[in-house]
Design an enzyme around this catalytic site. Structure first.
Site, PDB file in Angstrom:
ATOM      1  N   ARG A 125      32.555   2.847 -38.828  1.00 32.43           N
ATOM      2  CA  ARG A 125      32.392   4.087 -39.594  1.00 32.43           C
ATOM      3  C   ARG A 125      33.786   4.628 -39.896  1.00 32.43           C
ATOM      4  O   ARG A 125      34.440   5.186 -39.028  1.00 32.43           O
ATOM      5  CB  ARG A 125      31.593   5.098 -38.751  1.00 32.43           C
ATOM      6  CG  ARG A 125      31.052   6.276 -39.549  1.00 32.43           C
ATOM      7  CD  ARG A 125      30.628   7.419 -38.630  1.00 32.43           C
ATOM      8  NE  ARG A 125      31.795   8.152 -38.174  1.00 32.43           N
ATOM      9  CZ  ARG A 125      31.886   8.788 -36.997  1.00 32.43           C
ATOM     10  NH1 ARG A 125      30.886   8.788 -36.152  1.00 32.43           N
ATOM     11  NH2 ARG A 125      32.996   9.428 -36.670  1.00 32.43           N
ATOM     12  N   HIS A 159      31.594  11.547 -38.929  1.00 32.47           N
ATOM     13  CA  HIS A 159      30.136  11.415 -38.785  1.00 32.47           C
ATOM     14  C   HIS A 159      29.438  12.107 -39.958  1.00 32.47           C
ATOM     15  O   HIS A 159      28.502  11.583 -40.539  1.00 32.47           O
ATOM     16  CB  HIS A 159      29.694  12.034 -37.456  1.00 32.47           C
ATOM     17  CG  HIS A 159      28.212  12.113 -37.336  1.00 32.47           C
ATOM     18  ND1 HIS A 159      27.436  11.010 -37.091  1.00 32.47           N
ATOM     19  CD2 HIS A 159      27.350  13.165 -37.450  1.00 32.47           C
ATOM     20  CE1 HIS A 159      26.151  11.381 -37.049  1.00 32.47           C
ATOM     21  NE2 HIS A 159      26.087  12.672 -37.262  1.00 32.47           N
ATOM     22  N   TYR A 188      38.237  13.156 -31.326  1.00 32.63           N
ATOM     23  CA  TYR A 188      37.736  12.200 -30.322  1.00 32.63           C
ATOM     24  C   TYR A 188      38.140  10.750 -30.554  1.00 32.63           C
ATOM     25  O   TYR A 188      37.818   9.885 -29.767  1.00 32.63           O
ATOM     26  CB  TYR A 188      36.212  12.302 -30.188  1.00 32.63           C
ATOM     27  CG  TYR A 188      35.435  12.110 -31.493  1.00 32.63           C
ATOM     28  CD1 TYR A 188      35.170  10.832 -31.991  1.00 32.63           C
ATOM     29  CD2 TYR A 188      34.980  13.207 -32.229  1.00 32.63           C
ATOM     30  CE1 TYR A 188      34.457  10.653 -33.175  1.00 32.63           C
ATOM     31  CE2 TYR A 188      34.276  13.038 -33.420  1.00 32.63           C
ATOM     32  CZ  TYR A 188      34.022  11.764 -33.883  1.00 32.63           C
ATOM     33  OH  TYR A 188      33.334  11.589 -35.054  1.00 32.63           O
TER      34      TYR A 188
HETATM   35  C1  TPP Z   1      16.462  12.377 -31.777  1.00 41.06           C
HETATM   36  C2  TPP Z   1      17.822  12.855 -32.196  1.00 41.06           C
HETATM   37  N1  TPP Z   1      18.759  13.057 -31.248  1.00 41.06           N
HETATM   38  C3  TPP Z   1      20.005  13.477 -31.602  1.00 41.06           C
HETATM   39  C4  TPP Z   1      20.310  13.712 -32.929  1.00 41.06           C
HETATM   40  C5  TPP Z   1      21.707  14.192 -33.331  1.00 41.06           C
HETATM   41  N2  TPP Z   1      22.419  13.052 -33.930  1.00 41.06           N
HETATM   42  C6  TPP Z   1      22.470  12.905 -35.263  1.00 41.06           C
HETATM   43  S1  TPP Z   1      23.263  11.509 -35.696  1.00 41.06           S
HETATM   44  C7  TPP Z   1      23.596  11.089 -34.095  1.00 41.06           C
HETATM   45  C8  TPP Z   1      24.349   9.838 -33.759  1.00 41.06           C
HETATM   46  C9  TPP Z   1      23.612   8.588 -34.179  1.00 41.06           C
HETATM   47  O1  TPP Z   1      24.453   7.463 -34.052  1.00 41.06           O
HETATM   48  P1  TPP Z   1      24.046   6.058 -34.616  1.00 41.06           P
HETATM   49  O2  TPP Z   1      22.625   5.768 -34.312  1.00 41.06           O
HETATM   50  O3  TPP Z   1      25.057   5.071 -34.132  1.00 41.06           O
HETATM   51  O4  TPP Z   1      24.122   6.203 -36.194  1.00 41.06           O
HETATM   52  P2  TPP Z   1      25.399   6.589 -37.096  1.00 41.06           P
HETATM   53  O5  TPP Z   1      25.450   8.074 -37.148  1.00 41.06           O
HETATM   54  O6  TPP Z   1      26.590   5.965 -36.481  1.00 41.06           O
HETATM   55  O7  TPP Z   1      25.105   6.039 -38.456  1.00 41.06           O
HETATM   56  C10 TPP Z   1      23.083  12.052 -33.239  1.00 41.06           C
HETATM   57  C11 TPP Z   1      23.167  11.998 -31.777  1.00 41.06           C
HETATM   58  C12 TPP Z   1      19.277  13.504 -33.877  1.00 41.06           C
HETATM   59  N3  TPP Z   1      19.495  13.701 -35.193  1.00 41.06           N
HETATM   60  N4  TPP Z   1      18.051  13.049 -33.497  1.00 41.06           N
END
Ligand code: TPP
Ligand code: MG
Length: 332
Positions: free
Chosen positions: A232, A236, A245
């Site tokens: 990425r 985010h 971080y």
């Molecule tokens: C059930 C849930 N828990 C926490 C969140 C908050 N959240 C949004 S994105 C994220 C990280 C997800 O990481 P990843 O699956 O690696 O996908 P990326 O963002 O890297 O595409 C979090 C913890 C959420 N949206 N839904």
């Protein structure tokens, strides 16, 4: 390389480049106040485009997360509707998910794979041979929902491809703190599925791995998992400051950006020259401008439709709420 491979390389670049242009556009439009928030997909274009191109647009179905602009571009989903889903409107977007075979964006981390398995089981029950492509991240892979989805898909033999974009970060949490053993693909064996690791910054490698997984699902009904290793390269989301971080060294270690890498391949193999790249950039400008205009004035959608998309037949509660909503809006 065959002519078909050459064509795939060029097509991948076109989609990847437009996805990058649109991604950059959305970050700018967020800064201009047009879009409330946006999660950039910068760096993940090869994984997204290569996998989307491996599907059959007439049979298969895509289950995206919130970061799938490259998939949307390569798949050909209605982009006006897709961008509308980043506007934070009540309806979450204006495209026809059934017609475009592209499910609504999923912001609940790890929920999409369950929906993909459900759709795939439906294909099986209906005697059809469509395959569900379920996108999720390295972070989502540690959610219980994803394990239930994978186990259920295997036990029930559902034609699903679990496609993990391992971009090494789950918001501010690095891979090592998210995935025990640092491999999502290795987990597939525990569910009796094939798990393949692929260079997620090479669209052709991703295309081949996904194509094999799709063919397996179509011909045998078996699910499998593809883990595309990528990075990425942006924050985010537009509200995030990755400088808090992670270091620049972390990004440098991820190697060459996939778009630059593919440009190098196209030039070195004589498949594209300066004029080809310039024409591509020129053709994008009006497309981008037209899309921006739809964000300034999004198409209206009657508010009472929000009650229609909850259940196939409305429950008494929904009917009551709808009547109440109408009454209150008329008096507003
Ligand atoms: C059930 C849930 N828990 C926490 C969140 C908050 N959240 C949004 S994105 C994220 C990280 C997800 O990481 P990843 O699956 O690696 O996908 P990326 O963002 O890297 O595409 C979090 C913890 C959420 N949206 N839904
Ligand atoms: Mg991630």
């Amino acid at each position: 390389m065959s002519d078909a491979d050459d064509e795939l390389l060029r097509r991948s670049y076109e989609h990847m480049h437009f996805a990058r242009t649109l991604d950059n556009g959305l970050v700018t439009w967020q800064r201009q106040g047009l879009v409330p928030a946006y999660p950039p997909a910068r760096g993940q274009e090869a994984a997204q485009v290569g996998s989307a191109l491996a599907l059959d647009r007439s049979k298969d179905f895509v289950f995206p997360t919130y970061r799938e602009i490259g998939v949307a571009v390569a798949w050909g989903v209605d982009l006006v509707g897709y961008l509308g889903s980043h506007l934070g409107l009540w309806h979450g977007g204006l495209w026809d998910a059934a017609r475009d075979r592209f499910a609504p964006l999923q912001a609940v981390v790890g929920a999409g794979p369950l929906h993909a398995v459900g759709w795939a089981l439906g294909q099986k029950l209906d005697g059809l041979d469509g395959v569900a492509l379920s996108y999720f991240g390295d972070g989502a892979s540690s959610q219980g929902d994803v394990h239930e989805a994978m186990n259920f898909a295997s036990v029930m033999s559902a034609p699903v491809v679990f496609f993990v974009q391992n971009n090494r970060w789950a918001l501010s949490v690095p891979l090592a703190r998210q995935v025990g053993g640092e491999s999502v693909a290795a987990r597939a064996a525990g569910y009796g599925m094939t798990g393949t690791v692929v260079d997620g910054d090479d669209p052709i490698a991703v295309y081949r791995a996904t194509h094999d997984a799709v063919e397996l699902a179509r011909s045998t009904g078996r699910p499998s998992l593809v883990e595309a290793m990528t990075y990425r390269r942006g924050p985010h989301a537009t509200s995030d400051d990755p400088g808090r971080y992670r270091s620049l060294e972390d990004e440098r270690a991820a190697g060459v950006d996939p778009l630059e890498r593919l440009e190098g391949v196209l030039r070195a193999s004589g498949l594209a020259d300066d004029a080809w790249f310039a024409a591509l950039v020129e053709a994008e400008a009006p497309r981008l401008e037209a899309l921006r205009a739809t964000l300034v004035e999004p198409a209206p959608m009657p508010g009472d439709q929000m009650f229609e998309h909850v259940f196939q037949s409305p429950t008494p509660q929904i009917t009551r709420q709808r009547a109440q909503w109408r009454e209150e809006s008329e008096h507003a």
